[in-house]
Design an enzyme around this catalytic site. Structure first.
Site, mmCIF file in Angstrom:
data_model
loop_
_atom_site.group_PDB
_atom_site.id
_atom_site.type_symbol
_atom_site.label_atom_id
_atom_site.label_comp_id
_atom_site.label_asym_id
_atom_site.label_seq_id
_atom_site.Cartn_x
_atom_site.Cartn_y
_atom_site.Cartn_z
ATOM 1 N N GLY A 228 3.233 60.336 -4.418
ATOM 2 C CA GLY A 228 4.026 61.291 -5.155
ATOM 3 C C GLY A 228 3.985 61.570 -6.426
ATOM 4 N N GLN B 170 5.408 63.448 -15.042
ATOM 5 C CA GLN B 170 5.043 61.896 -14.923
ATOM 6 C C GLN B 170 3.181 62.566 -15.650
ATOM 7 O OE1 GLN B 170 5.934 61.300 -10.555
ATOM 8 N NE2 GLN B 170 6.027 59.366 -11.500
ATOM 9 N N CYS C 119 7.216 53.268 -8.178
ATOM 10 C CA CYS C 119 6.990 55.179 -9.179
ATOM 11 C C CYS C 119 6.073 54.246 -9.662
ATOM 12 C CB CYS C 119 8.181 55.202 -9.891
ATOM 13 S SG CYS C 119 8.092 56.237 -11.097
ATOM 14 N N LEU C 120 4.975 55.507 -9.914
ATOM 15 C CA LEU C 120 4.047 55.676 -10.747
ATOM 16 C C LEU C 120 3.919 55.385 -12.601
ATOM 17 C CD1 LEU C 120 1.665 58.231 -8.277
ATOM 18 C CD2 LEU C 120 1.438 55.861 -8.699
ATOM 19 N N HIS D 50 13.391 61.355 -4.215
ATOM 20 C CA HIS D 50 12.422 60.869 -5.482
ATOM 21 C C HIS D 50 11.829 61.653 -6.879
ATOM 22 C CE1 HIS D 50 11.058 57.192 -7.528
ATOM 23 N NE2 HIS D 50 9.651 58.071 -7.873
ATOM 24 N N GLU D 51 11.075 62.758 -6.288
ATOM 25 C CA GLU D 51 10.262 63.502 -6.963
ATOM 26 C C GLU D 51 11.046 64.442 -8.025
ATOM 27 O OE1 GLU D 51 7.339 62.476 -7.980
ATOM 28 O OE2 GLU D 51 7.288 60.640 -6.080
ATOM 29 N N HIS E 296 12.903 63.683 -10.733
ATOM 30 C CA HIS E 296 11.326 63.476 -11.977
ATOM 31 C C HIS E 296 12.004 65.019 -12.740
ATOM 32 C CE1 HIS E 296 9.700 59.534 -11.683
ATOM 33 N NE2 HIS E 296 9.422 59.382 -11.410
#
Length: 154
Positions: free
Chosen positions: A46, A51, A90-91, A132-133, A136
């Site tokens: 994701g 991000q 997380c990226l 999660h996304e 963000h």
């Protein structure tokens, strides 16, 4: 399509509340494609627009199941139920993982790239990825919700 730079710890854009997308333009569609390519390149499941430094309410998700890649604009969680704790990473926080409690299932309403309103009921990994996304997009990071840090690689 282009691979974009993923913003990491300390970048102020990660803490901003992302802005609604008023209309789906060719630039929005290109951003969606770039985000998918960036997510795959980083081996993620994701990615949210903040991000990659864009404060817009846009996410892409691919949990490698029957749903395929999801490209969503202005997503919102309209209901959730149950609780489960699982490991997340997380990226934007490479090498960091922790246990996070999330709703077990959620219903998300959003627009697809063609401007259609869609509602998706999800459970398991897809529900977790949605939460999660979408966090963000509100400037909330998974490290804010970690109940137990599991690993941190240098």
């Amino acid at each position: 399509m282009a691979i974009r730079i993923i913003r990491t710890t300390g970048d102020p854009v990660l803490r901003e509340k992302a802005k609604e997308v008023p209309e789906i333009t060719p630039q929005v569609k290109k951003l969606l494609e770039d985000m998918v390519e960036t997510m795959y390149d980083a081996e993620g499941i994701g990615l949210a627009a903040p991000q990659v430094g864009i404060s817009k309410r846009i996410i892409v998700i691919d949990v490698q199941d029957e749903t395929g890649v999801l490209k969503l604009i202005n997503p919102e969680i309209i209901s959730g139920e149950g609780k489960e704790t699982s490991v997340e990473g997380c990226l934007s926080f490479p090498g960091v993982a922790g246990e996070v409690e999330r709703d077990e299932s959620v219903t998300v309403r959003a627009q697809d790239p063609d401007g259609n309103t869609v509602e998706i009921c999800a459970s398991g990994l897809l529900a977790r990825a949605f939460q999660h996304e979408i966090d963000h997009l509100d400037g909330i990071l998974f490290v804010d919700k970690v109940t137990r840090l599991l690993e941190q690689k240098e």
